[in-house]
Design a protein around this motif. Sequence first.
Motif, mmCIF file in Angstrom:
data_model
loop_
_atom_site.group_PDB
_atom_site.id
_atom_site.type_symbol
_atom_site.label_atom_id
_atom_site.label_comp_id
_atom_site.label_asym_id
_atom_site.label_seq_id
_atom_site.Cartn_x
_atom_site.Cartn_y
_atom_site.Cartn_z
ATOM 1 N N GLY A 127 -7.894 0.840 -5.733
ATOM 2 C CA GLY A 127 -8.540 1.443 -4.449
ATOM 3 C C GLY A 127 -7.805 2.523 -3.569
ATOM 4 O O GLY A 127 -8.122 3.413 -3.460
ATOM 5 N N ARG B 117 0.841 -1.171 0.074
ATOM 6 C CA ARG B 117 0.142 -0.051 0.116
ATOM 7 C C ARG B 117 0.913 1.336 -0.114
ATOM 8 O O ARG B 117 0.585 2.396 -0.834
ATOM 9 C CB ARG B 117 -0.943 0.118 1.199
ATOM 10 C CG ARG B 117 -1.809 1.219 1.322
ATOM 11 C CD ARG B 117 -2.302 1.911 2.377
ATOM 12 N NE ARG B 117 -2.871 0.602 3.519
ATOM 13 C CZ ARG B 117 -2.487 0.784 4.636
ATOM 14 N NH1 ARG B 117 -1.817 1.887 5.161
ATOM 15 N NH2 ARG B 117 -2.756 -0.064 5.606
ATOM 16 N N HIS C 88 -6.269 -3.385 -5.044
ATOM 17 C CA HIS C 88 -5.550 -3.051 -3.774
ATOM 18 C C HIS C 88 -4.935 -1.587 -4.577
ATOM 19 O O HIS C 88 -5.203 -0.707 -3.898
ATOM 20 C CB HIS C 88 -4.614 -3.762 -3.426
ATOM 21 C CG HIS C 88 -3.957 -3.450 -1.890
ATOM 22 N ND1 HIS C 88 -2.713 -3.807 -1.651
ATOM 23 C CD2 HIS C 88 -4.647 -2.667 -1.109
ATOM 24 C CE1 HIS C 88 -2.571 -3.267 -0.331
ATOM 25 N NE2 HIS C 88 -3.830 -2.474 -0.162
ATOM 26 N N LEU D 141 -10.572 0.043 2.496
ATOM 27 C CA LEU D 141 -9.180 -0.131 2.201
ATOM 28 C C LEU D 141 -8.616 -1.154 3.534
ATOM 29 O O LEU D 141 -8.068 -2.070 3.374
ATOM 30 C CB LEU D 141 -8.285 0.995 1.887
ATOM 31 C CG LEU D 141 -8.375 1.184 0.571
ATOM 32 C CD1 LEU D 141 -7.935 2.249 0.078
ATOM 33 C CD2 LEU D 141 -7.965 0.134 -0.438
#
Length: 492
Positions: free
Chosen positions: A298, A87, A295, A345
């Motif tokens: 998002g 992330r 991922h 998330l």
Amino acid sequence: MGIRTGAQYIEGVKSRNPEVWLAGRRVSNVYEEPVFQAPIHQIAKLYDLQHDPKVQEKITHVCAESEERVSNAFLVPKSYQDLEARRGTFEEFAKATYGLMGRTPDFLNVVVTSMASNSEFLDKYNPEWGRNIRNYYKYIRDNDLFLTHAIINPQNDRSKASHEQQDMYTHLGAVKETPEGLVVRGAKMLATLAPITDEVIVYSFPGFKPGDERYALAFALPIDTPGLRIICREAMQDGKRSVYDHPLASRFEEMDAVLVFNDVLVPWDRVFLYNNVEAANLLYPKAGIAQQPAHQSGVRGLIKLQFATEVACKIADSIGVDVYLNVQNDLGELVQSVETIRALLRVAEYEHEVTASGEVMPAYAPLETIRGLLPTMYPRAIEVMQIIGAGGLLMSPTDADFENPELRGDLDRYYVGKEGVPSEDRVHLFKLAWDLCGEAFGQRLLQYERYYTGDPIRKRAIFYNNFKRKDSFELVEDALKIYDTKNELINN
Ligand SMILES: Cc1cc2nc3c(=O)[nH]c(=O)nc-3n(C[C@H](O)[C@H](O)[C@H](O)COP(=O)(O)OP(=O)(O)OC[C@H]3O[C@@H](n4cnc5c(N)ncnc54)[C@H](O)[C@@H]3O)c2cc1C
Ligand SMILES: Nc1c(O)cccc1C(=O)O
């Protein structure tokens, strides 16, 4: 090699001569083309981030296999911490482009990583396919390559399958097999950033019908492969616009293109799927490429929604209207949208799923919910920006006007915002907002949010059907029990 610098990425662009068509002419030098110079610079900045001591540890890691430092986008997550690390890369890349460039290198890097780490799916059909994608993953990881992708058939007759189109090769299909590889012919869309990438990957997205065998394809090629033609849409900025007048459009134009394959040879070691409709329909849901890239998108979508929300708040504040209830209500709604995506998330990461091979995937339901909400939340943020900006969005003069001493006095006097907001600042802010909510550039960003991950309508239907298949509806079942032994229970 491992992580590239921006200069090394640019050297790659300069070393190639893909067949790019723009506004009726063949682009002779992609790097020198004004329309592409700003996006090339933005992508180069992302590669340079990987060498910035302030963030290098956050967005890259030393690969155990190659012993080279590589992007976290190439991580096969094995823990919640790995998801957090990945992330971090998505966040830094998205913040660098305010989430406005959706197809930055990390996106397809995750797609190929997932396809390789879940390639047992392909092995079942043809072990060579699994081997090829695993080798390709290592190739793009170790060379830190930037890919585009085109997985949608051009929009011709959506009521008919590929093999039923007027022309057999309107949609990309296999023409013949040769000892060297597969010859393919036809078109695919919508390869975003194709002209300035290193490679293209074509893979299948569900929707193949019996009879579509020749169209059931997945492969990757260098972007300058002979016979591959890249036909760009009309540019939304000519590369010469003032950064003051168009602070976003002048920098973040993400070109989209149709790819036309004119009997292009795909070497066998670059073929990941071929001539199998079942495999083509299942690749997306079964090879990790529905969940893992979600991922990245998002996180990117969150930054973009946050950016649009901040712009709406700033323009409201700059003209003193956020003292009114209606404006506060609208802006509060946008902030709560941001919080919704942020929470989804975190839940997707926290409630991660572990595959049989030990790969950690962010949870499907929250990720798909993000995919279902952004197509409405982002357009709503743009609508609120338009509603609050009102006529002020059409007041703005240009950079050149501010440069003209004859006009300057009027501009300084009549274009101010509320107290403490001088004209030039107010106009600059409104121009930035107009790039997002008025310009063709901004309308593309809105269309991107609607369709970047497929048709949201059909995706939500798939989501509902998956929910119906899996959910036990236990609350309803429990409530209905009261009537199983009506007299006994009610009297207790
Ligand atoms: C800015 C932007 C960037 C993009 N970048 C990429 C990229 O880099 N790579 C890539 O591969 N793709 C990319 N796409 C394409 C994207 O994946 C598609 O737009 C998306 O999959 C929807 O397909 P479509 O646009 O052809 O719409 P269509 O499928 O043609 O749909 C058009 C309309 O018809 C309806 N419809 C069509 N078929 C059906 C059906 N069977 N049942 C019910 N309703 C139907 C849809 O709901 C919609 O309202 C991009 C799109 C945009 C807008
Ligand atoms: N990247 C995608 C695309 O281009 C079309 C449809 C779906 C996706 C996706 O990654 O979900």
